[in-house]
Design a protein around this motif. Structure first.
Motif, PDB file in Angstrom:
ATOM      1  N   ARG A   4       0.835  -1.204   0.000  1.00 42.90           N
ATOM      2  CA  ARG A   4       0.000   0.000   0.000  1.00 42.90           C
ATOM      3  C   ARG A   4       0.873   1.259   0.000  1.00 42.90           C
ATOM      4  NH1 ARG A   4      -4.526   2.406  -1.688  1.00 42.90           N
ATOM      5  NH2 ARG A   4      -5.134   4.119  -0.321  1.00 42.90           N
ATOM      6  N   THR A   5       1.958   1.222   0.768  1.00 42.33           N
ATOM      7  CA  THR A   5       2.860   2.377   0.832  1.00 42.33           C
ATOM      8  C   THR A   5       3.545   2.614  -0.505  1.00 42.33           C
ATOM      9  OG1 THR A   5       3.241   1.963   3.195  1.00 42.33           O
ATOM     10  CG2 THR A   5       4.827   3.375   2.062  1.00 42.33           C
ATOM     11  N   VAL A   6       4.039   1.547  -1.115  1.00 45.27           N
ATOM     12  CA  VAL A   6       4.724   1.677  -2.409  1.00 45.27           C
ATOM     13  C   VAL A   6       3.752   2.122  -3.499  1.00 45.27           C
ATOM     14  CG1 VAL A   6       5.989   0.434  -4.201  1.00 45.27           C
ATOM     15  CG2 VAL A   6       6.521   0.022  -1.795  1.00 45.27           C
ATOM     16  N   ASP A   7       2.555   1.568  -3.499  1.00 47.09           N
ATOM     17  CA  ASP A   7       1.567   1.960  -4.509  1.00 47.09           C
ATOM     18  C   ASP A   7       1.169   3.425  -4.367  1.00 47.09           C
ATOM     19  OD1 ASP A   7       1.492  -0.479  -5.779  1.00 47.09           O
ATOM     20  OD2 ASP A   7      -0.256  -1.212  -4.681  1.00 47.09           O
ATOM     21  N   THR A   8       0.991   3.884  -3.141  1.00 42.44           N
ATOM     22  CA  THR A   8       0.566   5.271  -2.906  1.00 42.44           C
ATOM     23  C   THR A   8       1.684   6.260  -3.184  1.00 42.44           C
ATOM     24  OG1 THR A   8      -1.005   4.532  -1.211  1.00 42.44           O
ATOM     25  CG2 THR A   8      -0.382   6.862  -1.193  1.00 42.44           C
ATOM     26  N   ASN A   9       2.862   5.964  -2.644  1.00 44.55           N
ATOM     27  CA  ASN A   9       3.951   6.945  -2.679  1.00 44.55           C
ATOM     28  C   ASN A   9       4.743   6.961  -3.980  1.00 44.55           C
ATOM     29  OD1 ASN A   9       3.135   7.170  -0.039  1.00 44.55           O
ATOM     30  ND2 ASN A   9       5.133   6.772   0.864  1.00 44.55           N
ATOM     31  N   LEU A  10       4.820   5.816  -4.654  1.00 41.01           N
ATOM     32  CA  LEU A  10       5.705   5.740  -5.819  1.00 41.01           C
ATOM     33  C   LEU A  10       5.002   5.291  -7.093  1.00 41.01           C
ATOM     34  CD1 LEU A  10       8.546   6.056  -6.945  1.00 41.01           C
ATOM     35  CD2 LEU A  10       9.054   3.719  -6.177  1.00 41.01           C
TER      36      LEU A  10
END
Length: 256
Positions: free
Chosen positions: A112-118
């Motif tokens: 979720r963090t990688v999808d949102t931030n990058l």
């Protein structure tokens, strides 16, 4: 009025750094597309922001769409075209940082963090760049990364790679998009007091330590990031591309 007659898209604009950036862009004469999550809370905050923007004699519209969705960038660009006829500046600010230890990092938290931030950011930047190329008059893309792109964090092993990735993306895009007059730069905030780190900074001992690490003797405020973003978006920075601007109160250089 450094951004007079320019149309600016800001992702994650309903709160924190994004909200401060959107307000300062409007204060400097820009028309603003307010990107937000699409939640009821995000929509309410976006409408409140639109009212503040109108107080500067400018115009703002809101677009609710998850930053992790690869199609969000296209939705933002379409909204800008429909409302204002084009895109001059794209500010990729949306991001999350759910603090968690490394050894038991839940896979869904990491993804979720990688999808949102990058990942979402990649396709949003691509959508904005394609529109700027089509317009033929150049443009500016600014990614709000973090000091965490340059240093590690034991509870941020999922977060720091995304911020390093944003910085790297802007460097590569500066090369890829330079022939079209599109400038790509990164802002790297230090510890900025927002709701993303409110719980972490509730620890008084840690808060005091972070203040001591900052040579200016205070934590940053969202408004401290808005000015540097406006500079990079404006024609004052017309020969600046591929650059990274630390806005951290001197935290990075302080080894004491």
């Amino acid at each position: 009025m450094l951004l007079a007659n320019k149309t600016v898209i800001v992702t994650g604009a309903s709160r924190g750094i994004g909200r401060a950036v959107a307000l300062e862009c409007a204060r400097q004469g820009a028309r603003v597309i307010i990107g937000h999550s699409g939640s009821a809370q995000g929509r309410t905050a976006a409408f409140s922001l639109m009212e503040e923007i109108s107080g500067f004699g400018s115009h703002g519209i809101e677009v609710g769409s998850d930053a992790a969705d690869p199609d969000t960038g296209a939705r933002l660009v379409t909204a800008a075209l429909d409302a204002f006829g084009g895109v001059d500046v794209f500010v990729n600010n949306a991001g999350i940082c759910p603090f968690h230890s490394f050894l038991d990092m839940p896979r869904e938290t990491y993804l979720r963090t990688v999808d949102t931030n990058l990942n979402g950011a990649y396709f949003a930047v691509q959508a904005a760049a394609n529109q700027m190329k089509k317009q033929g008059s150049g443009g500016a893309i600014i990614a709000v990364s973090s000091i965490s792109a340059l240093v590690g964090g034991g509870m941020q092993t999922h977060y720091t790679p995304t911020k390093a990735g944003l910085h790297s993306l802007m460097q590569s895009c500066a090369i890829a998009l330079g022939p079209y007059g599109i400038r790509c730069n990164t802002v790297l905030p230090g510890t900025i007091a927002t709701d993303i780190n409110q719980e972490d900074l509730a620890d008084e001992e840690k808060r005091a330590y972070m203040i001591r690490r900052t040579t200016l003797g205070r934590l940053g405020a969202p408004e401290d990031i808005a000015g540097p973003v406006v500079f990079l978006a404006s024609d004052m920075a017309r020969y600046v591309t591929g650059a990274a601007l630390l806005v951290d109160g001197g935290m990075f250089v302080n080894l004491q």
